[in-house]
Scaffold this motif. Structure first.
Motif, PDB file in Angstrom:
ATOM      1  N   TYR A   1       0.816  -1.210   0.000  1.00 38.99           N
ATOM      2  CA  TYR A   1       0.000   0.000   0.000  1.00 38.99           C
ATOM      3  C   TYR A   1       0.848   1.257   0.000  1.00 38.99           C
ATOM      4  O   TYR A   1       0.527   2.234  -0.685  1.00 38.99           O
ATOM      5  CB  TYR A   1      -0.944  -0.005   1.195  1.00 38.99           C
ATOM      6  N   GLU A   2       1.943   1.250   0.743  1.00 38.00           N
ATOM      7  CA  GLU A   2       2.790   2.438   0.817  1.00 38.00           C
ATOM      8  C   GLU A   2       3.349   2.821  -0.550  1.00 38.00           C
ATOM      9  O   GLU A   2       3.282   3.981  -0.957  1.00 38.00           O
ATOM     10  CB  GLU A   2       3.929   2.191   1.799  1.00 38.00           C
ATOM     11  N   TRP A   3       3.921   1.844  -1.270  1.00 33.97           N
ATOM     12  CA  TRP A   3       4.499   2.225  -2.564  1.00 33.97           C
ATOM     13  C   TRP A   3       3.436   2.458  -3.628  1.00 33.97           C
ATOM     14  O   TRP A   3       3.625   3.272  -4.533  1.00 33.97           O
ATOM     15  CB  TRP A   3       5.567   1.227  -3.022  1.00 33.97           C
ATOM     16  N   LEU A   4       2.298   1.774  -3.502  1.00 36.05           N
ATOM     17  CA  LEU A   4       1.207   2.054  -4.430  1.00 36.05           C
ATOM     18  C   LEU A   4       0.700   3.483  -4.269  1.00 36.05           C
ATOM     19  O   LEU A   4       0.339   4.145  -5.245  1.00 36.05           O
ATOM     20  CB  LEU A   4       0.058   1.059  -4.207  1.00 36.05           C
ATOM     21  N   ARG A   5       0.696   3.948  -3.046  1.00 43.05           N
ATOM     22  CA  ARG A   5       0.276   5.328  -2.799  1.00 43.05           C
ATOM     23  C   ARG A   5       1.227   6.305  -3.479  1.00 43.05           C
ATOM     24  O   ARG A   5       0.812   7.326  -4.032  1.00 43.05           O
ATOM     25  CB  ARG A   5       0.225   5.563  -1.287  1.00 43.05           C
ATOM     26  N   GLU A   6       2.506   5.983  -3.474  1.00 44.34           N
ATOM     27  CA  GLU A   6       3.506   6.832  -4.133  1.00 44.34           C
ATOM     28  C   GLU A   6       3.331   6.789  -5.648  1.00 44.34           C
ATOM     29  O   GLU A   6       3.453   7.808  -6.340  1.00 44.34           O
ATOM     30  CB  GLU A   6       4.905   6.350  -3.740  1.00 44.34           C
ATOM     31  N   VAL A   7       3.036   5.607  -6.183  1.00 42.46           N
ATOM     32  CA  VAL A   7       2.776   5.500  -7.624  1.00 42.46           C
ATOM     33  C   VAL A   7       1.539   6.310  -7.985  1.00 42.46           C
ATOM     34  O   VAL A   7       1.513   7.024  -9.002  1.00 42.46           O
ATOM     35  CB  VAL A   7       2.591   4.021  -8.029  1.00 42.46           C
ATOM     36  N   ALA A   8       0.507   6.213  -7.149  1.00 43.11           N
ATOM     37  CA  ALA A   8      -0.719   6.973  -7.409  1.00 43.11           C
ATOM     38  C   ALA A   8      -0.440   8.458  -7.469  1.00 43.11           C
ATOM     39  O   ALA A   8      -1.006   9.184  -8.304  1.00 43.11           O
ATOM     40  CB  ALA A   8      -1.751   6.660  -6.320  1.00 43.11           C
ATOM     41  N   ALA A   9       0.437   8.934  -6.598  1.00 41.82           N
ATOM     42  CA  ALA A   9       0.792  10.359  -6.616  1.00 41.82           C
ATOM     43  C   ALA A   9       1.460  10.728  -7.931  1.00 41.82           C
ATOM     44  O   ALA A   9       1.182  11.800  -8.514  1.00 41.82           O
ATOM     45  CB  ALA A   9       1.713  10.672  -5.440  1.00 41.82           C
ATOM     46  N   LYS A  10       2.318   9.873  -8.444  1.00 42.21           N
ATOM     47  CA  LYS A  10       3.008  10.157  -9.707  1.00 42.21           C
ATOM     48  C   LYS A  10       2.083  10.039 -10.907  1.00 42.21           C
ATOM     49  O   LYS A  10       2.395  10.525 -11.988  1.00 42.21           O
ATOM     50  CB  LYS A  10       4.213   9.223  -9.850  1.00 42.21           C
ATOM     51  N   LEU A  11       0.935   9.378 -10.718  1.00 46.59           N
ATOM     52  CA  LEU A  11      -0.074   9.304 -11.770  1.00 46.59           C
ATOM     53  C   LEU A  11      -1.167  10.361 -11.588  1.00 46.59           C
ATOM     54  O   LEU A  11      -2.095  10.441 -12.391  1.00 46.59           O
ATOM     55  CB  LEU A  11      -0.711   7.906 -11.791  1.00 46.59           C
TER      56      LEU A  11
END
Length: 795
Positions: free
Chosen positions: A555-565
């Motif tokens: 979840y933590e890194w997915l949240r970071e990916v979501a921010a970059k998208l």
């Protein structure tokens, strides 16, 4: 002395901390292949900032692996390290709904979490796919790679080119990365979704043709006074199948007679069975047919029940538009084909003596009530749909449906009840779905995935799979049937262009990642543990310790990916992982006020919540009041004969479920080349392939090929000899266990061993999936990886 870093950047540790870490690690050599990777450095467990105050806590918790019992784990936490695991004391058992005590897997979790081979850093591939060569990168680089590839591949091929593979190692929790990556993909255009449960999807697809809905199990407390239980391919003692063992032991003390039907003398047979009846795999329906022949010809069937609730028993009860001699009675007596399905007919097919078949049929028909409980192993054969439905016919003609103490069909949960809410779903814009068995076709040539081959929601696929996520899953290149075929596809970088894997270890599947991410264990994140349908409780799975090195939850890194998208707020709704768990608890409270679900604050104190319910009997309402509760079939009755299946006109899906010789079964001509049937079983020391890398559990049960002394003698094989198991799909080598606990003509390997190919491609780990087939079942379009013919020879 604090933890320090020397001039070379290598982490060091004080003597005191070293002793603490050593106590946690208890180093035992790990017998798995060593891959070139940045993950092979020595671990240095470190304390969290609050470690000084974290002294001597004992925290009741549970894992969130694909394990249905949700056993009670007492984690002893001292200065930021789990130093010991105990379990629920006997005195705390609640007989109304017993919390499971930790089994061998539960007691071994500490070694699995604190092991030097755990992944530590995000890494990108530097060698060829499958070589297992990676280099360390930063998390910013990793999440940028994911975001950039999502943008590139989506722009070039469309969102349907994105796929999330099976990942069951977190399916025991309410909140997981594989659920959240689907949320992220749906926010950015969708993805190609799969259907079908590898565990029990063939049963789920077949039984609605009898009952109108998937056949679910009753609650196990309704069986406490049942005089007879037949466990048909159901090995509860080794799989630790939910709460079955607790109730079965109670039933045993109450005088219940247990008969176990299985080609293998399993631990369940040894501990529970009054009688073991072995048979050849894929011949289950022949045994069922002969049992029904005895029951009907000896006038042991429940005539009143059949007349009131069923369709298709005899010629007088057939649906319109069907020619003569298609009913159950006509089939069994040979009215159409001239072959009566007698025990003498079934004996050479099944290898079960005719007198044993008669005894079994008579016992089942005259014990009132009786429970025939079929496990999930038999339905994982190519004929699994017929076998699953065959058990529904036996239950029906004996009146063992909808009554306390009876059982309607395959093993299921308490109405498949689910307690906890989940993160609010976001609709997938992509309508097309493929069977989990279609993913290789969809990556190789999507035009081959047609509705006839399992495509749903569309007439065709517009694109191949080009980007794949495998989070907490080892199906990609280990549990997948025909691993060699899968590996060849994965090695071709012109097919799937970008693969993201997240795991605790460098599994065989993770070797094929382009980007490899170090996931946290259940001890290092927040979650809610949920039982399968055999249990009525949830347990808080608290974050016990801080992750070491650079491990992060999905979840933590997915949240970071979501921010970059550009979709972070919609993705996270501003919540961190713990806040999501609180949200789920509070949403559940609001949705189920009668259940008295505690608040999240209360749950952190009481640790678990029991959803106590009345005993549940599957289909009881349909039997009690059929006028107002008809079965959800076209006729409103239990359909012994299914007109829907008849209209499909497929000989492998007979309208009346009966024996049909199976591809790669004992009557296949291929037995001339490969004369032995290979089956697998789920062992006590791992859940699928999860915990294979735990050396404590490797010691508990070693990987060997079970072979009968008669078959071994013909091949000059002695106990402990290394043997070569092979067919046209692959070769595996493993020591032999020469034992009468497997019947002649059949050999067996424990499922879930990690694939360990040598330089010539020969598996040295005893992984059965180098030998299994990708052939799909005719109705469910599901897996048939239990059906395989092999030859065995001394290596």
């Amino acid at each position: 002395m604090p933890i320090m870093e020397d001039e070379s950047g290598i982490t060091t540790v004080s003597r005191r901390r070293f002793i603490q870490a050593s106590a946690a690690l208890a180093a035992v050599p790990l017998v798995v292949p060593q891959f070139v990777s940045a993950a092979t450095e020595t671990p240095t467990p470190s304390a969290s900032p609050a470690a000084a105050q974290d002294t001597g806590r004992v925290v009741p918790t549970c894992s969130t692996f694909d394990c249905g019992g949700k056993c009670d784990i007492r984690a002893h936490v001292d200065q930021g390290i789990v130093t010991r695991i105990t379990t629920l004391p006997d005195g705390e058992l609640d007989e109304a709904m017993p919390i499971m005590r930790a089994c061998i897997r539960g007691r071994g979790y500490r070694k699995f979490v604190y092991h030097p081979d755990r992944l530590k850093y995000p890494m990108k591939r530097v060698g060829k796919r499958g070589e297992g060569k990676f280099e360390k990168i930063s998390w910013d680089e990793a999440t940028t790679l994911i975001a950039d590839n999502l943008k590139r591949i989506t722009a070039k091929y469309g969102p349907a080119s994105r796929y999330v593979h099976v990942g069951t190692a977190v399916s025991g929790g309410t909140f997981s990365g594989d659920k959240m990556v689907r949320r992220l993909l749906n926010l950015t255009g969708g993805y190609l979704e799969y259907y079908h449960s590898v565990s029990m999807g063939n049963t789920a697809a077949a039984t609605p043709y009898t009952y109108g809905t998937p056949a679910t199990g009753s609650s196990l407390d309704t069986l406490l006074e049942t005089p007879l239980v037949i466990l048909w391919g159901h090995n509860t003692n080794e799989t630790i199948f939910g709460h079955a063992n607790h109730y079965f032991q109670q039933m045993k003390r109450n005088g219940t007679r247990f008969i176990v039907i299985d080609p293998r003398y399993s631990d369940t047979v040894a501990s529970l069975a009054d009688q073991w009846i072995p048979l050849l795999p894929t011949t289950d329906n022949a045994l069922m047919d002969a049992m029904m022949y005895v029951i009907i010809t000896e006038d042991l069937h429940d005539k009143d029940f059949i007349a009131r609730y069923t369709l298709g028993f005899d010629e007088a009860s057939m649906p319109e538009g069907v020619p003569a001699n298609e009913s159950l009675v006509a089939y069994l007596t040979g009215a159409k084909d001239g072959v009566a399905k007698t025990p003498e007919w079934a004996e050479p097919i099944t290898k079960v003596p005719a007198n044993t078949i008669r005894q079994l049929a008579r016992e089942y028909a005259t014990a009132k009530p009786a429970a025939l409980i079929q496990g999930w192993g038999p339905q994982r054969h190519i004929c699994g749909e017929r076998t699953a439905r065959g058990s529904t016919l036996l239950a029906t003609i004996t009146g063992n449906v909808g009554k306390k103490g009876s059982w309607a069909a395959g093993y299921g949960g308490i109405g498949n009840r689910k307690f906890m809410s989940e993160p609010e779903s976001i609709e997938n814009p992509i309508a097309a779905k493929i069977s989990v068995m279609n993913w290789m076709q969809a990556a190789e040539d999507a035009s081959k995935v047609t509705p006839e081959q399992g495509l749903k929601g569309a007439d065709k696929l517009d694109t191949n799979i080009r980007m794949l996520f495998t989070l907490a899953g080892n199906y990609l290149a280990n549990q997948n049937p025909d691993i060699n075929k899968a590996a060849k596809l994965l090695e071709d970088e012109s097919k799937i262009e970008f693969i993201v894997a997240s795991d605790l270890y460098l599994t065989p599947s993770a070797r094929y990642a382009d980007l490899l991410l170090p996931e946290t264990s259940f001890m290092e994140r927040w979650n809610i543990g949920e039982t399968w349908g055999t249990g009525n409780y949830v347990i808080l799975s608290e974050k016990l310790v801080e992750p070491e090195f650079e491990r992060r939850s999905d979840y933590e890194w997915l949240r970071e990916v979501a921010a970059k998208l550009g979709v972070e707020q919609a993705f996270s709704e501003g919540r961190d992982e713990k806040q999501w768990i609180e949200h789920i608890v509070e949403t559940t409270r609001a949705a189920m006020p009668a259940e008295n679900m505690p608040s999240f604050a209360q749950l952190q104190v009481q640790r678990r919540h029991l959803f106590k319910s009345e005993p549940y009997v599957a289909f009881a309402d349909n039997i009690r009041d059929p006028q107002n509760n008809p079965f959800k079939t076209p006729s409103g009755k239990i359909e012994i004969f299914s007109k829907r299946l008849y209209d499909m006109n497929n000989p492998e899906i007979p309208a009346l479920s009966h024996y049909v010789p199976a591809h790669e079964g004992p009557q296949d001509a291929l037995t001339g080349k490969y004369p032995l049937q290979l089956i697998t079983w789920k062992g006590k020391n791992r859940a699928n392939s999860t915990q294979y890398a735990n050396p404590w559990l490797q010691e508990a049960q070693t990987q060997k090929l079970w072979i009968n002394p008669q078959d071994a003698a013909r091949r000059g094989i002695a106990q402990g000899d290394n043997v070569r198991i092979h067919n046209d799909r692959g070769i595996s080598m493993v020591p032999a266990e020469v034992t009468p606990r497997i019947i002649p003509g059949v050999v067996a390997l424990q499922a879930g061993a990690w694939w360990q190919p040598d330089a010539s491609g020969v598996d040295r780990g005893g992984c059965a999936n180098v030998l299994s087939s990708t052939r799909i079942t005719p109705l469910a379009k599901g897996n048939s990886h239990q059906t395989m013919l092999v030859e065995v020879e001394k290596a």
